[in-house]
Write a protein that holds these residues in place. Structure first.
Motif, PDB file in Angstrom:
ATOM      1  N   GLY A 222       0.806  -1.220   0.000  1.00 13.89           N
ATOM      2  CA  GLY A 222       0.000   0.000   0.000  1.00 13.89           C
ATOM      3  C   GLY A 222       0.835   1.264   0.000  1.00 13.89           C
ATOM      4  N   LYS A 223       2.138   1.091  -0.089  1.00 16.81           N
ATOM      5  CA  LYS A 223       3.032   2.254  -0.072  1.00 16.81           C
ATOM      6  C   LYS A 223       2.889   3.089  -1.340  1.00 16.81           C
ATOM      7  N   TYR A 224       2.560   2.430  -2.445  1.00 12.17           N
ATOM      8  CA  TYR A 224       2.458   3.113  -3.726  1.00 12.17           C
ATOM      9  C   TYR A 224       1.001   3.116  -4.191  1.00 12.17           C
ATOM     10  N   SER A 225       0.503   4.263  -4.569  1.00  9.79           N
ATOM     11  CA  SER A 225      -0.900   4.361  -4.988  1.00  9.79           C
ATOM     12  C   SER A 225      -1.067   4.586  -6.488  1.00  9.79           C
ATOM     13  N   SER A 226      -0.007   4.974  -7.171  1.00  9.46           N
ATOM     14  CA  SER A 226      -0.089   5.172  -8.617  1.00  9.46           C
ATOM     15  C   SER A 226       1.284   4.962  -9.234  1.00  9.46           C
ATOM     16  N   VAL A 227       1.306   4.832 -10.563  1.00 10.34           N
ATOM     17  CA  VAL A 227       2.566   4.608 -11.262  1.00 10.34           C
ATOM     18  C   VAL A 227       3.509   5.795 -11.088  1.00 10.34           C
ATOM     19  N   GLU A 228       2.943   6.973 -10.822  1.00 10.65           N
ATOM     20  CA  GLU A 228       3.780   8.158 -10.602  1.00 10.65           C
ATOM     21  C   GLU A 228       4.665   7.992  -9.373  1.00 10.65           C
ATOM     22  N   ASP A 229       4.199   7.195  -8.409  1.00 10.39           N
ATOM     23  CA  ASP A 229       4.958   7.006  -7.169  1.00 10.39           C
ATOM     24  C   ASP A 229       6.245   6.209  -7.380  1.00 10.39           C
ATOM     25  N   VAL A 230       6.316   5.444  -8.465  1.00  7.78           N
ATOM     26  CA  VAL A 230       7.490   4.586  -8.679  1.00  7.78           C
ATOM     27  C   VAL A 230       8.315   5.017  -9.892  1.00  7.78           C
ATOM     28  N   LYS A 231       7.887   6.049 -10.594  1.00  9.49           N
ATOM     29  CA  LYS A 231       8.627   6.489 -11.780  1.00  9.49           C
ATOM     30  C   LYS A 231      10.041   6.900 -11.408  1.00  9.49           C
ATOM     31  N   GLY A 232      10.996   6.368 -12.173  1.00  8.31           N
ATOM     32  CA  GLY A 232      12.388   6.704 -11.943  1.00  8.31           C
ATOM     33  C   GLY A 232      13.050   5.911 -10.841  1.00  8.31           C
ATOM     34  N   SER A 233      12.300   5.073 -10.125  1.00 19.75           N
ATOM     35  CA  SER A 233      12.878   4.284  -9.035  1.00 19.75           C
ATOM     36  C   SER A 233      13.290   2.908  -9.546  1.00 19.75           C
ATOM     37  N   SER A 234      14.048   2.177  -8.719  1.00 19.04           N
ATOM     38  CA  SER A 234      14.491   0.828  -9.097  1.00 19.04           C
ATOM     39  C   SER A 234      13.321  -0.148  -9.166  1.00 19.04           C
ATOM     40  N   ARG A 235      12.178   0.217  -8.581  1.00 17.93           N
ATOM     41  CA  ARG A 235      11.018  -0.671  -8.576  1.00 17.93           C
ATOM     42  C   ARG A 235      10.093  -0.457  -9.778  1.00 17.93           C
ATOM     43  N   GLU A 236      10.354   0.572 -10.578  1.00 16.75           N
ATOM     44  CA  GLU A 236       9.433   0.898 -11.668  1.00 16.75           C
ATOM     45  C   GLU A 236       9.227  -0.276 -12.612  1.00 16.75           C
TER      46      GLU A 236
END
Length: 316
Positions: A222-236
């Motif tokens: 539940g830490k991420y609510s949209s794709v914007e939250d992971v953009k540019g990260s190692s989890r994207e």
């Protein structure tokens, strides 16, 4: 804490297995030791790693996770009280080929034993299939290692239905060791790979099942609510495809239960796996002590029939 038998082995695992992929990658040696202290203190007795972990971190060449685990248990002096599972088949080179030939296994096991600072591996997995080595050759290598006392039991991860069935058939017909545990990717967002075929093979052949990516690389926390939250990260690369309508339904179902129960979404997602047919124990990892709370929640709280059905429907 009630332990779970891994297949038909004499290994009894905690209902949750700790994934050692983070050791030497996102968690340094000192913090890994601190985490292991807490993990074992919680009653978790099963540590999962692989020879290739944590090759992908800058400056690493593979084997870092095994090395940290080996140092830790050497200092504790009670390695025999715990289950250490590791894997073979991946290349230590970024562009290398997968290899489960006898020659590769016999060399790789010695390297793993040296890094783990132990005389034996409790559970040795075929990590990935090379799709060319005869299953009899791979199982024959394991037979020799079991006879020499270097491996107690064997398991497989990521094999296709056909190759898993061929391996089980060879074990019966040729008197070769049998895979006792299977390790599939399985979570609320990834159900098909396990449920559509592999699960029946595992249940029909009394294989234990230890699922990986149980929290879908953090999506189910539940830490991420949209794709914007992971953009540019190692989890994207792992998470970008989860933020569709189905993914949103799953997160909502988790949040509803979380709010009602006052326990974390991660704990609920792990517990869902623990209560699914054919599952022995999920594998999960954390990088911070505070996140271990979800492990306790998963092991101590049973989901109701209605809660399980809500999650099943949201993720179907």
């Amino acid at each position: 804490m009630k332990k779970k038998q891994l297949g038909k082995t004499e290994l009894y695992s905690s209902p949750l297995i700790f994934g050692g992929n983070v050791f030497g990658w996102t968690v340094n040696e000192k913090d890994s030791f601190d985490l292991l202290d807490e993990i074992l203190g919680m009653g978790i007795n099963d540590i999962d790693t692989a020879d290739v972990y944590s090759r992908w971190a800058d400056g690493n060449s593979g084997g870092e996770s095994e090395t940290i685990i080996g140092k830790y248990f050497q200092q504790r002096g009670d390695r025999d009280k715990y289950i250490i599972a590791t894997k073979v088949g991946s290349s230590m080179k970024p562009d290398g080929d997968k290899d489960i030939s006898k020659d590769h296994i016999m060399k790789a096991v010695e390297d793993s034993l040296k890094r783990l600072k132990t005389d034996y591996i409790d559970l040795y997995y075929t990590h990935w299939d090379d799709e060319k080595t005869p299953v009899e050759e791979t199982l024959g290598a394991y037979q020799q290692l079991i006879k020499e006392g270097k491996v107690r039991y064997i398991g497989a991860s990521n094999l296709s239905e056909d190759r898993l069935k061929a391996s089980l058939q060879a074990s019966k017909e040729e008197g070769l060791p049998k895979y006792e545990v299977f390790q599939p990717e399985y979570s609320l967002v990834q159900r098909d790979k396990f449920e559509n075929g592999i699960r029946d093979i595992c249940m029909d052949n009394n294989l234990g099942v230890a699922s990986y990516f149980s929290l879908a690389s953090g999506f189910l926390t539940g830490k991420y609510s949209s794709v914007e939250d992971v953009k540019g990260s190692s989890r994207e690369m792992f998470l970008k495809d989860y933020f569709d309508e189905r993914g949103k339904k799953i997160l909502k179902a988790l949040k509803d239960i979380s709010d009602h129960r006052n326990i974390s979404q991660a704990g609920i997602a792990l517990r869902w796996i623990m209560q699914r047919p054919g599952i022995t124990a999920p594998i999960a990892s954390v990088t911070k002590s505070k996140h271990l709370k979800s492990f306790k929640e998963a092991m101590e709280n049973e989901l109701s029939k209605e809660e399980m059905e809500n999650l099943n429907q949201a993720s179907s």
